[in-house]
Design a protein around this motif. Structure first.
Motif, PDB file in Angstrom:
ATOM      1  N   LEU A  22       7.664   9.884   2.235  1.00  0.00           N
ATOM      2  CA  LEU A  22       6.549   9.990   3.172  1.00  0.00           C
ATOM      3  C   LEU A  22       5.993   8.611   3.493  1.00  0.00           C
ATOM      4  O   LEU A  22       5.771   8.267   4.660  1.00  0.00           O
ATOM      5  N   SER A  23       5.788   7.821   2.467  1.00  0.00           N
ATOM      6  CA  SER A  23       5.258   6.465   2.648  1.00  0.00           C
ATOM      7  C   SER A  23       6.208   5.606   3.473  1.00  0.00           C
ATOM      8  O   SER A  23       5.790   4.926   4.419  1.00  0.00           O
ATOM      9  N   ASP A  24       7.482   5.639   3.122  1.00  0.00           N
ATOM     10  CA  ASP A  24       8.491   4.843   3.822  1.00  0.00           C
ATOM     11  C   ASP A  24       8.595   5.220   5.296  1.00  0.00           C
ATOM     12  O   ASP A  24       8.863   4.365   6.144  1.00  0.00           O
ATOM     13  N   SER A  25       8.383   6.483   5.609  1.00  0.00           N
ATOM     14  CA  SER A  25       8.514   6.922   7.005  1.00  0.00           C
ATOM     15  C   SER A  25       7.444   6.289   7.893  1.00  0.00           C
ATOM     16  O   SER A  25       7.629   6.206   9.105  1.00  0.00           O
ATOM     17  N   HIS A  26       6.346   5.831   7.305  1.00  0.00           N
ATOM     18  CA  HIS A  26       5.257   5.214   8.070  1.00  0.00           C
ATOM     19  C   HIS A  26       5.369   3.691   8.122  1.00  0.00           C
ATOM     20  O   HIS A  26       4.649   3.056   8.909  1.00  0.00           O
ATOM     21  N   ASN A  27       6.254   3.114   7.313  1.00  0.00           N
ATOM     22  CA  ASN A  27       6.398   1.655   7.286  1.00  0.00           C
ATOM     23  C   ASN A  27       6.762   1.105   8.659  1.00  0.00           C
ATOM     24  O   ASN A  27       7.647   1.628   9.336  1.00  0.00           O
ATOM     25  N   GLY A  28       6.081   0.057   9.060  1.00  0.00           N
ATOM     26  CA  GLY A  28       6.388  -0.623  10.313  1.00  0.00           C
ATOM     27  C   GLY A  28       5.796   0.021  11.552  1.00  0.00           C
ATOM     28  O   GLY A  28       5.994  -0.472  12.661  1.00  0.00           O
ATOM     29  N   LEU A  29       5.080   1.126  11.380  1.00  0.00           N
ATOM     30  CA  LEU A  29       4.468   1.798  12.527  1.00  0.00           C
ATOM     31  C   LEU A  29       3.021   1.347  12.675  1.00  0.00           C
ATOM     32  O   LEU A  29       2.329   1.118  11.676  1.00  0.00           O
ATOM     33  N   ASP A  30       2.547   1.258  13.911  1.00  0.00           N
ATOM     34  CA  ASP A  30       1.125   0.987  14.097  1.00  0.00           C
ATOM     35  C   ASP A  30       0.360   2.305  13.888  1.00  0.00           C
ATOM     36  O   ASP A  30       0.962   3.360  13.653  1.00  0.00           O
TER      37      ASP A  30
END
Length: 72
Positions: A22-30
């Motif tokens: 879940l955390s990784d899926s949000h990495n790099g997104l604004d």
């Protein structure tokens, strides 16, 4: 439709792996993209669950949990 109650007990094989995913899926997104990702996940998983009674329980419980943690 199953009309089963919302599962509240631990039901994941590996919670740490899930949290990392879940955390990784949000990495790099604004912030906007992150909100869109969360909305997409909700829609995909709600469709998979397919039981409005269970989804109502989940939304109600999530709302209660958020209201309890917000300062007034």
């Amino acid at each position: 439709m199953h009309n089963a109650p919302l599962t509240l007990g631990s039901n994941l094989d590996d919670f740490d792996d899930f949290y990392d995913m879940l955390s990784d899926s949000h990495n790099g997104l604004d912030e906007s993209q992150s909100k869109m990702l969360s909305a997409q996940l909700i829609l995909l998983l709600a469709n998979h669950i397919g039981d409005l009674a269970v989804l109502r329980q989940a939304f109600a419980l999530a709302r209660i949990n958020v209201e309890r943690t917000l300062p007034r």
